[in-house]
Design a protein around this motif. Sequence first.
Motif, PDB file in Angstrom:
ATOM      1  N   HIS A   1       0.855  -1.185   0.000  1.00 15.05           N
ATOM      2  CA  HIS A   1       0.000   0.000   0.000  1.00 15.05           C
ATOM      3  C   HIS A   1       0.890   1.235   0.000  1.00 15.05           C
ATOM      4  O   HIS A   1       1.960   1.228   0.596  1.00 15.05           O
ATOM      5  CB  HIS A   1      -0.897   0.009   1.249  1.00 15.05           C
ATOM      6  CG  HIS A   1      -2.175   0.743   1.052  1.00 15.05           C
ATOM      7  ND1 HIS A   1      -3.368   0.109   0.741  1.00 15.05           N
ATOM      8  CD2 HIS A   1      -2.458   2.061   1.124  1.00 15.05           C
ATOM      9  CE1 HIS A   1      -4.323   1.023   0.640  1.00 15.05           C
ATOM     10  NE2 HIS A   1      -3.793   2.217   0.867  1.00 15.05           N
ATOM     11  N   ILE A   2       0.444   2.284  -0.685  1.00 11.12           N
ATOM     12  CA  ILE A   2       1.172   3.556  -0.682  1.00 11.12           C
ATOM     13  C   ILE A   2       0.319   4.603   0.017  1.00 11.12           C
ATOM     14  O   ILE A   2      -0.859   4.785  -0.313  1.00 11.12           O
ATOM     15  CB  ILE A   2       1.514   4.034  -2.104  1.00 11.12           C
ATOM     16  CG1 ILE A   2       2.314   2.977  -2.852  1.00 11.12           C
ATOM     17  CG2 ILE A   2       2.309   5.343  -2.037  1.00 11.12           C
ATOM     18  CD1 ILE A   2       2.637   3.362  -4.291  1.00 11.12           C
ATOM     19  N   LEU A   3       0.915   5.292   0.982  1.00 12.12           N
ATOM     20  CA  LEU A   3       0.256   6.382   1.697  1.00 12.12           C
ATOM     21  C   LEU A   3       0.843   7.708   1.227  1.00 12.12           C
ATOM     22  O   LEU A   3       2.058   7.924   1.322  1.00 12.12           O
ATOM     23  CB  LEU A   3       0.462   6.232   3.204  1.00 12.12           C
ATOM     24  CG  LEU A   3      -0.204   5.028   3.869  1.00 12.12           C
ATOM     25  CD1 LEU A   3       0.277   4.899   5.320  1.00 12.12           C
ATOM     26  CD2 LEU A   3      -1.724   5.148   3.831  1.00 12.12           C
ATOM     27  N   LEU A 151      -5.339  -0.712   7.759  1.00 13.81           N
ATOM     28  CA  LEU A 151      -4.915  -1.341   6.498  1.00 13.81           C
ATOM     29  C   LEU A 151      -4.712  -2.843   6.651  1.00 13.81           C
ATOM     30  O   LEU A 151      -4.694  -3.574   5.657  1.00 13.81           O
ATOM     31  CB  LEU A 151      -3.606  -0.722   6.016  1.00 13.81           C
ATOM     32  CG  LEU A 151      -3.647   0.722   5.517  1.00 13.81           C
ATOM     33  CD1 LEU A 151      -2.230   1.212   5.224  1.00 13.81           C
ATOM     34  CD2 LEU A 151      -4.511   0.850   4.277  1.00 13.81           C
ATOM     35  N   LYS A 152      -4.515  -3.283   7.892  1.00 14.70           N
ATOM     36  CA  LYS A 152      -4.201  -4.687   8.185  1.00 14.70           C
ATOM     37  C   LYS A 152      -2.900  -5.105   7.485  1.00 14.70           C
ATOM     38  O   LYS A 152      -2.798  -6.200   6.914  1.00 14.70           O
ATOM     39  CB  LYS A 152      -5.362  -5.606   7.779  1.00 14.70           C
ATOM     40  CG  LYS A 152      -6.637  -5.347   8.571  1.00 14.70           C
ATOM     41  CD  LYS A 152      -7.772  -6.265   8.148  1.00 14.70           C
ATOM     42  CE  LYS A 152      -8.983  -6.119   9.056  1.00 14.70           C
ATOM     43  NZ  LYS A 152      -9.502  -4.724   9.083  1.00 14.70           N
ATOM     44  N   GLU A 156       6.346  -2.933   6.883  1.00 16.01           N
ATOM     45  CA  GLU A 156       7.244  -3.375   5.818  1.00 16.01           C
ATOM     46  C   GLU A 156       6.560  -3.448   4.454  1.00 16.01           C
ATOM     47  O   GLU A 156       7.225  -3.488   3.421  1.00 16.01           O
ATOM     48  CB  GLU A 156       7.829  -4.752   6.166  1.00 16.01           C
ATOM     49  CG  GLU A 156       8.762  -4.762   7.352  1.00 16.01           C
ATOM     50  CD  GLU A 156       8.029  -4.777   8.699  1.00 16.01           C
ATOM     51  OE1 GLU A 156       8.709  -4.655   9.741  1.00 16.01           O
ATOM     52  OE2 GLU A 156       6.782  -4.915   8.709  1.00 16.01           O
ATOM     53  N   GLU A 157       5.232  -3.452   4.451  1.00 15.43           N
ATOM     54  CA  GLU A 157       4.484  -3.547   3.196  1.00 15.43           C
ATOM     55  C   GLU A 157       3.851  -2.221   2.797  1.00 15.43           C
ATOM     56  O   GLU A 157       2.987  -2.172   1.923  1.00 15.43           O
ATOM     57  CB  GLU A 157       3.403  -4.624   3.314  1.00 15.43           C
ATOM     58  CG  GLU A 157       3.973  -6.017   3.494  1.00 15.43           C
ATOM     59  CD  GLU A 157       2.895  -7.094   3.545  1.00 15.43           C
ATOM     60  OE1 GLU A 157       1.780  -6.842   3.040  1.00 15.43           O
ATOM     61  OE2 GLU A 157       3.168  -8.171   4.094  1.00 15.43           O
ATOM     62  N   VAL A 158       4.311  -1.135   3.435  1.00 16.70           N
ATOM     63  CA  VAL A 158       3.707   0.178   3.188  1.00 16.70           C
ATOM     64  C   VAL A 158       4.797   1.206   2.846  1.00 16.70           C
ATOM     65  O   VAL A 158       5.858   1.229   3.475  1.00 16.70           O
ATOM     66  CB  VAL A 158       2.901   0.655   4.413  1.00 16.70           C
ATOM     67  CG1 VAL A 158       2.307   2.040   4.173  1.00 16.70           C
ATOM     68  CG2 VAL A 158       1.796  -0.356   4.740  1.00 16.70           C
ATOM     69  N   ASP A 173      11.740   4.109  10.849  1.00 17.24           N
ATOM     70  CA  ASP A 173      12.206   3.526  12.102  1.00 17.24           C
ATOM     71  C   ASP A 173      11.289   2.396  12.576  1.00 17.24           C
ATOM     72  O   ASP A 173      11.715   1.520  13.337  1.00 17.24           O
ATOM     73  CB  ASP A 173      12.303   4.596  13.192  1.00 17.24           C
ATOM     74  CG  ASP A 173      13.475   5.553  12.984  1.00 17.24           C
ATOM     75  OD1 ASP A 173      14.378   5.220  12.196  1.00 17.24           O
ATOM     76  OD2 ASP A 173      13.472   6.636  13.603  1.00 17.24           O
ATOM     77  N   MET A 174      10.035   2.422  12.116  1.00 13.02           N
ATOM     78  CA  MET A 174       9.096   1.361  12.462  1.00 13.02           C
ATOM     79  C   MET A 174       9.198   0.178  11.502  1.00 13.02           C
ATOM     80  O   MET A 174       8.512  -0.827  11.678  1.00 13.02           O
ATOM     81  CB  MET A 174       7.660   1.907  12.429  1.00 13.02           C
ATOM     82  CG  MET A 174       7.352   2.926  13.491  1.00 13.02           C
ATOM     83  SD  MET A 174       5.661   3.579  13.339  1.00 13.02           S
ATOM     84  CE  MET A 174       4.662   2.092  13.575  1.00 13.02           C
ATOM     85  N   GLY A 175      10.024   0.327  10.472  1.00 11.97           N
ATOM     86  CA  GLY A 175      10.182  -0.742   9.497  1.00 11.97           C
ATOM     87  C   GLY A 175       9.536  -0.459   8.163  1.00 11.97           C
ATOM     88  O   GLY A 175       9.585  -1.294   7.254  1.00 11.97           O
ATOM     89  N   GLY A 176       8.908   0.712   8.034  1.00 11.36           N
ATOM     90  CA  GLY A 176       8.253   1.067   6.784  1.00 11.36           C
ATOM     91  C   GLY A 176       9.222   1.644   5.764  1.00 11.36           C
ATOM     92  O   GLY A 176      10.408   1.820   6.033  1.00 11.36           O
ATOM     93  N   HIS A 177       8.693   1.927   4.586  1.00 11.67           N
ATOM     94  CA  HIS A 177       9.468   2.533   3.509  1.00 11.67           C
ATOM     95  C   HIS A 177       9.038   3.988   3.353  1.00 11.67           C
ATOM     96  O   HIS A 177       7.901   4.343   3.675  1.00 11.67           O
ATOM     97  CB  HIS A 177       9.246   1.777   2.199  1.00 11.67           C
ATOM     98  CG  HIS A 177       9.534   0.322   2.299  1.00 11.67           C
ATOM     99  ND1 HIS A 177      10.810  -0.191   2.223  1.00 11.67           N
ATOM    100  CD2 HIS A 177       8.702  -0.749   2.495  1.00 11.67           C
ATOM    101  CE1 HIS A 177      10.765  -1.506   2.356  1.00 11.67           C
ATOM    102  NE2 HIS A 177       9.497  -1.871   2.525  1.00 11.67           N
ATOM    103  N   GLY A 178       9.934   4.826   2.843  1.00 13.89           N
ATOM    104  CA  GLY A 178       9.593   6.240   2.716  1.00 13.89           C
ATOM    105  C   GLY A 178      10.223   6.896   1.512  1.00 13.89           C
ATOM    106  O   GLY A 178      11.267   6.454   1.008  1.00 13.89           O
TER     107      GLY A 178
END
Length: 209
Positions: A1-3, A151-152, A156-158, A173-178
């Motif tokens: 998912h992309i935010l 989003l469930k 790592e998937e966002v 820092d939470m493991g997400g991508h940016g």
Amino acid sequence: HILFDVDHTLYPASSGIEEEMIRRLISFTADFLKVSLEEAAHLRATRDKSYDSTLDWLRRGYGFNDEQAFFSYIHPTDLENYFPKNRALVEMMENISVPCSVFTNSWSIHAENVLRHLEIEKFFRKIYDLRFCNLVGKPNRSAFEAVLSDLKLPPEEVLLIDDRPGTVTAFMDMGGHGVLVDEKMKKRDGFPAPVIKEITQLPTCFGLL
């Protein structure tokens, strides 16, 4: 998912909207506190930095409780006077195969106005605004957790697209991508995520688009 963030992300920071919003924030503060514009500007500028925002400061510091009036007052609706439509953005969104949503520290009506003006509203599944996060916005961990829970998906998937370096790094820092959108390209050296000058450069960052 992309935010996707909205302000200074989907349209340029140089649009002039921020300056207008600050003017309105000071005016709103002056009206609510019954002080001069000069005093309101001083109080706002020197407020305790533990407050997340002007709204948080007015709520917790002065008992303000009409968020809808606040958001309605501070956001311009004549968006055509600040930034034009962007056909390249529409074309980019048409080619993104990953589900997309909006994640903003504003309120949903402002986000809807921006999406409608840019003619990209159909590409977003949901708008996560400050009220969804119980008025505790990015980069607070609880805001990210609320959206991820809805989003469930694990971080790592966002992928988060935002114009504030601290917001991007907090999510990473939470493991997400940016990806950071920085019109002036000030944060290129050593920043841990891709930095783009404007939103339509996003496809150059990842192969998932």
